[in-house]
Design an enzyme around this catalytic site. Structure first.
Site, PDB file in Angstrom:
ATOM      1  CB  SER A 296      -0.854   0.010   1.275  1.00  0.00           C
ATOM      2  OG  SER A 296      -0.082   0.470   2.372  1.00  0.00           O
ATOM      3  CG  ASP A 297       1.746   5.728  -1.364  1.00  0.00           C
ATOM      4  OD1 ASP A 297       1.694   6.476  -2.341  1.00  0.00           O
ATOM      5  OD2 ASP A 297       2.670   5.769  -0.518  1.00  0.00           O
ATOM      6  CD1 TRP A 298       2.133   7.419   5.505  1.00  0.00           C
ATOM      7  CD2 TRP A 298       4.284   6.891   5.328  1.00  0.00           C
ATOM      8  NE1 TRP A 298       2.713   7.698   6.702  1.00  0.00           N
ATOM      9  CE2 TRP A 298       4.043   7.394   6.628  1.00  0.00           C
ATOM     10  CE3 TRP A 298       5.581   6.510   5.009  1.00  0.00           C
ATOM     11  CZ2 TRP A 298       5.043   7.501   7.589  1.00  0.00           C
ATOM     12  CZ3 TRP A 298       6.571   6.629   5.970  1.00  0.00           C
ATOM     13  CH2 TRP A 298       6.314   7.107   7.239  1.00  0.00           C
ATOM     14  N   GLY A 299       0.035   4.711   4.578  1.00  0.00           N
ATOM     15  CA  GLY A 299      -1.196   5.025   5.293  1.00  0.00           C
ATOM     16  C   GLY A 299      -2.443   4.967   4.432  1.00  0.00           C
ATOM     17  CB  SER A 300      -3.071   4.211   0.869  1.00  0.00           C
ATOM     18  OG  SER A 300      -2.579   2.896   0.807  1.00  0.00           O
TER      19      SER A 300
END
Ligand code: GLC
Length: 755
Positions: free
Chosen positions: A287-291
């Protein structure tokens, strides 16, 4: 001590299971066997990625990630870390994972090696302007070598998002507006990072990101909503990702945006149906950061637990900094809301990459202090990024032959806040690069000692510190220095004006509503131009800028982007003609921001042409023409190139036949030069409307003074296929035009048909 013994047991187990049994040696079998002895907690641990201590590249989670980092690391609840760099720091965390956990599964260490590690190459948009796929591959290879020597074995690159909106700060990180050029570059970058042998300590796993549609954020505002149709998705956005898969990219990263109402991280259509289904992708999705946790803000997940359920069901394999997999997956499996088979599939994908990297054979292979010291910044890397930088420079305009500069007897005024700047040229996303390590234009030009070179800053670009995480304060008030700069210009033969954007005015979360040259720089330029018309404008920027006044007034304009560590040397060698510029724009430059999004491969519409002076009912603006300032593919040289004599080997083919397009390319100057000859195709009618033209091939041609060459391209099925109204890639019979030339505006054309 007990834990170390257990870790050794794992390696003994793997050796016993496979080392002595010649028949059992595939990675998949090793993965299956390791999976069979893992607890569910250990499985979830592989799906959990924590940030290290530097370069927080996203909002720090509420819980604060230091609290549980080591505890989870020691208990096997961490499979990967990002932003831990340098052999010493990587060794610290890798030793815990390998020697203190029950199974000793090595960490995969990720980092944003976007355009170099310590020795920085030009920003990716600049590299794209070179259209030189071998130089781009080499640039990524250099980046991988330095990153790998520093303990990193996975980069979150290449970013392959197509974008048509220069307001979006991340256009600097991609390859521009075209899927064909973007796809070729994606392939080259993945090959550069991963090489041909991923077990080599000089290669690292790559990431195709951000899947998908991130570059189509509404209004160019980062993280904003994306709503695109099937044809744009399949014909424009997807192809570079598919090229990355052809290059065997080991991982994907999803994107922050929602796509057509569903956040990418929780989008089963994207991640399961298309990527892992239709495309049969075998790598893993981070996932992208915190997505994942951001799906609550999106209004798609009720809470963190729901976000974990949605994300894993939709095919997100690893959780970067949302903390929801490590918190909720065990519970969700126990409640029957998540199938353990989905956990196993994610873990197998992650373990497979770790095996392919050779981490189980030697978890410390990337941790050689001696190699780190020897490799970083070595001469060959400096030469490589200098070569890349020179090839990335685009000559936009050159009237009165102001360039190349004479090498002696000239009084040259070097003016502008970016002329002596050693920081801006490093560009955004240089997060391992040390500030102020670029060769400045002043330093590069000082190498040419037979001219009188005098430098004046003119105006400051910003007030206050230029800090990565803080908002950039553009100087709009302090005009100190303009008077001196004008006085210097008045008594000089030539002015080299270096202005543009600071690194962190571009990149993630750096969208702008204006595409003007920031602050007082244009005012400085106009004041200088009043007293000296011999101005060479050198732009340093990370996005297309609306430089209409400059185009109308300034005789010579060089697009120098943010060129990395060797910036000043590259620019000086081009200005003095020691390198004949060959770059071509990978993205359209607009006349003004009101035209955006503006791109060459646009649709014709039903009212494309002006029917006559007194009729307004056609697709246009009342104040500005539809034409761009500079078109995609535009770029001049000190040489002059002429295209003529286009010929086709046939005028009608079946879809399985090919047509050879040939033409004459002549260098009519007395300077040897390189030209990127481009091939465009137009499909006149089809089951979905097609762009007015599309890039389908290009070739770098070097010509001596007054030399002519016959150049040819083959039009094959692959260049005629598109994603049709039947929802599949196919060729449709019909009539086509083919264009060849030095930009997307070329008019040298011929007709053919497909039966
Ligand atoms: C950032 C970016 C992504 C990057 C990741 C890790 O927010 O969107 O491209 O790889 O976080 O730094």
């Amino acid at each position: 001590m007990k834990k170390i013994k257990i870790g050794i047991c794992l390696s003994l187990f793997l050796n016993l299971a496979f080392g002595q049994q010649p028949s059992v040696k595939t990675i998949d079998q090793k993965v299956d066997s390791l999976l069979s002895i893992m607890t569910i907690k250990e499985k979830i641990g592989q799906m959990n990625q924590y940030n290290g201590f530097w370069n927080v590249t996203g909002p720090t989670p509420v819980e604060g990630d230091a609290a549980n980092k080591y505890d989870h690391l020691k208990s096997g609840l961490v499979g990967s870390m990002l932003n831990v760099r340098g052999v010493e720091e990587v060794l610290k965390v890798q030793k815990i994972a390998v020697e203190e956990t029950r199974l000793g599964i090595p960490l995969i260490i990720g980092f944003d090696v976007i355009h170099g590690y310590k020795t920085l190459s030009p920003i990716p948009l600049a590299e794209a302007a070179s259209w030189d796929l071998e130089a781009i591959r080499k640039s990524s290879e250099i980046a991988a070598t330095e990153a790998a020597a520093s303990g990193i074995n996975w980069t979150f690159a290449p970013m392959v998002d197509i974008s048509r909106d220069a307001r979006w700060g991340r256009v600097m990180e991609g390859s521009g507006e075209d899927p064909y050029l973007g796809g070729k570059i994606a392939y080259a970058r993945v090959k550069g990072f991963q090489g041909d042998d991923l077990t080599s300590p000089n290669t690292i796993a790559a990431t195709a990101k951000h899947f998908a549609g991130y570059g189509f954020a509404e209004a160019g505002r980062d993280y904003n909503t994306v709503d695109v149709g099937t044809s744009t998705l399949y014909n424009i956005i997807f192809p570079p990702f598919q090229e990355a898969i052809k290059a065997d990219v080991k991982t994907f990263m999803n994107s922050f945006n929602e796509l057509n109402g569903i956040p990418a991280t929780g989008n089963a259509f994207l991640q399961r149906e298309v990527l892992k289904g239709d495309w049969n992708y075998k790598g893993f999705m981070v996932s992208d950061w915190g997505s994942m946790i951001e799906m609550i803000d999106h209004g798609y997940a009720k809470d963190g637990k729901h976000a974990a359920e949605l994300a894993l069901n939709a095919g997100s394999d690893m959780d970067m900094e949302s903390y929801v997999y490590v918190k909720y997956i065990e519970e969700l499996v126990a409640e029957g809301k998540l199938d353990i088979a989905k956990v196993d599939d994610a873990v197998k994908r992650i373990l497979r990459v770790k095996f392919e990297l050779g981490l189980f054979d030697d978890p410390y292979k990337y941790c050689d202090l001696g190699r780190e010291k020897k490799v970083i910044g070595q001469k060959a890397h400096q030469e490589g990024v200098l070569d890349m930088a020179k090839k990335s420079i685009v000559l936009l305009k050159n009237e009165n032959e102001l360039l190349p500069l004479k090498k002696k007897g000239q009084k040259i005024a070097l003016i502008g806040p970016l002329a002596a700047d050693k920081n801006s040229p490093l560009g955004s996303w240089r997060i391992a690069g040390d500030d102020n390590t670029a060769i400045s234009v002043l330093e590069g030009m000082q190498e040419y000692k037979k001219n009188k070179l005098t430098y004046q800053e003119g105006v400051k670009l910003s007030i206050g510190e230029n800090d990565f995480v803080k908002e950039f304060k553009v100087n709009t008030t302090d005009r100190t220095g303009i008077t001196e700069a004008v006085a210097l210009a008045k008594k000089s033969d030539v002015v080299v004006m270096v202005i543009g954007e600071y690194s962190y005015q571009t990149g993630e979360a750096r969208s702008r509503t204006s595409l003007d040259i920031p602050g007082l720089q244009e005012e400085l330029l106009k004041e200088v131009y009043k007293v000296n018309k011999n101005v060479v404008l050198v732009l340093m920027n990370g996005r297309p800028l609306a430089i209409t006044w400059e185009q109308e007034n300034i005789p010579t304009i060089v697009e120098a982007w943010h060129l990395g560590t060797q910036s000043g040397n590259a620019i000086a060698q081009v200005l003095y003609g020691d390198y004949n510029p060959s770059g071509k724009l990978p993205m359209t430059f607009p006349k003004n921001v009101g035209q955006v999004p503006i791109y060459y491969n646009h649709k014709n519409t039903g009212r494309p042409t002006n029917p006559g002076d007194d009729v307004v009912f056609w697709s246009h603006y009342s104040d500005v023409s539809n034409e761009p300032l500079y078109p995609f593919g535009h770029g001049l040289s000190y040489s002059k190139f002429e295209y003529s004599n286009i010929k086709l080997s046939a005028n009608a083919i079946t879809e399985n036949e090919k047509i050879r397009v040939s033409f004459t390319l002549k260098n009519t100057s007395n300077i040897e030069g390189k030209e990127v000859a481009q091939l465009y195709i137009k499909d006149l009618f089809a089951s979905v409307t097609r762009p007015v033209r599309e890039l389908k091939d290009f070739k770098m041609v070097t010509l001596k003074p007054n030399e002519s060459k016959e150049v040819s391209f083959d039009i094959t099925k692959e260049k005629l296929q598109f994603y049709t109204a039947n929802n599949k890639w196919e060729v449709e019979p019909g009539n086509f035009k083919v264009f060849v030339g030095g930009s997307s505006k070329t008019s040298l054309e011929a007709d053919f048909s497909v039966k």
